[in-house]
Design a protein around this motif. Structure first.
Motif, PDB file in Angstrom:
ATOM      1  N   CYS A 181       0.866  -1.183   0.000  1.00 23.23           N
ATOM      2  CA  CYS A 181       0.000   0.000   0.000  1.00 23.23           C
ATOM      3  C   CYS A 181       0.904   1.233   0.000  1.00 23.23           C
ATOM      4  CB  CYS A 181      -0.905  -0.010   1.234  1.00 23.23           C
ATOM      5  SG  CYS A 181      -1.794   1.539   1.457  1.00 23.23           S
ATOM      6  N   HIS A 206      -6.446  -1.975   4.985  1.00 25.27           N
ATOM      7  CA  HIS A 206      -5.773  -1.572   6.209  1.00 25.27           C
ATOM      8  C   HIS A 206      -6.112  -0.130   6.583  1.00 25.27           C
ATOM      9  CE1 HIS A 206      -2.920  -3.751   8.652  1.00 25.27           C
ATOM     10  NE2 HIS A 206      -2.393  -2.597   9.011  1.00 25.27           N
ATOM     11  N   CYS A 207      -5.873   0.813   5.632  1.00 30.27           N
ATOM     12  CA  CYS A 207      -6.088   2.234   5.926  1.00 30.27           C
ATOM     13  C   CYS A 207      -7.299   2.792   5.185  1.00 30.27           C
ATOM     14  CB  CYS A 207      -4.834   3.038   5.592  1.00 30.27           C
ATOM     15  SG  CYS A 207      -4.357   2.982   3.853  1.00 30.27           S
ATOM     16  N   CYS A 251       0.138   3.226   3.692  1.00 27.52           N
ATOM     17  CA  CYS A 251       0.498   2.690   5.006  1.00 27.52           C
ATOM     18  C   CYS A 251       1.513   1.557   4.909  1.00 27.52           C
ATOM     19  CB  CYS A 251      -0.755   2.227   5.749  1.00 27.52           C
ATOM     20  SG  CYS A 251      -1.548   0.782   5.007  1.00 27.52           S
ATOM     21  N   CYS A 262      -7.229  -0.068   0.036  1.00 26.17           N
ATOM     22  CA  CYS A 262      -6.438  -0.769   1.033  1.00 26.17           C
ATOM     23  C   CYS A 262      -7.338  -1.197   2.190  1.00 26.17           C
ATOM     24  CB  CYS A 262      -5.325   0.141   1.534  1.00 26.17           C
ATOM     25  SG  CYS A 262      -4.400  -0.581   2.895  1.00 26.17           S
ATOM     26  N   ALA A 279       1.006  -1.463   3.910  1.00 21.40           N
ATOM     27  CA  ALA A 279       0.436  -2.774   4.207  1.00 21.40           C
ATOM     28  C   ALA A 279       0.812  -3.777   3.119  1.00 21.40           C
ATOM     29  CB  ALA A 279      -1.080  -2.674   4.320  1.00 21.40           C
TER      30      ALA A 279
END
Ligand SMILES: [Zn+2]
Length: 97
Positions: free
Chosen positions: A6, A31-32, A9, A29, A11
């Motif tokens: 990513c 994750h973020c 971040c 993403c 990831a």
């Protein structure tokens, strides 16, 4: 060569995730939650000619072996194409939108 990260971040993405994302232009993403652009990295431009060159070389080498049969040659070529296809997700890059 490695799988894309990513751009926001950092990831990591798993191989199946990257493979699934390849048909799309953008992704999100998990994750973020930010959106990124999916692009073929410079690696792809290097991978394809390299794979073809190696395959051509291997086929040429195999043709020099007496009693080489076409089926074996085709199997080796198919395995090479499959290997190159397997490596394509490693050339994908995720960039900020
Ligand atoms: Zn992220």
């Amino acid at each position: 060569m490695k799988l894309p990260l990513c751009p926001y971040c950092g990831a990591r993405f798993l191989y199946p995730d990257v493979k699934r994302s390849m048909g799309a232009k953008t992704g999100t993403c998990p994750h973020c939650g930010k959106r990124f652009r999916i692009s073929a990295g410079r690696g792809l431009a290097a991978l394809l000619p390299a794979a073809l060159l190696v395959l051509f070389g291997v086929d040429w080498f195999l043709l020099c072996i007496p009693d080489m049969n076409l089926l074996y040659l085709l199997a080796v070529t198919a395995a090479g194409v499959a290997a190159a296809y397997f490596l394509i997700p490693y050339t994908v890059r995720y960039r900020p939108l």
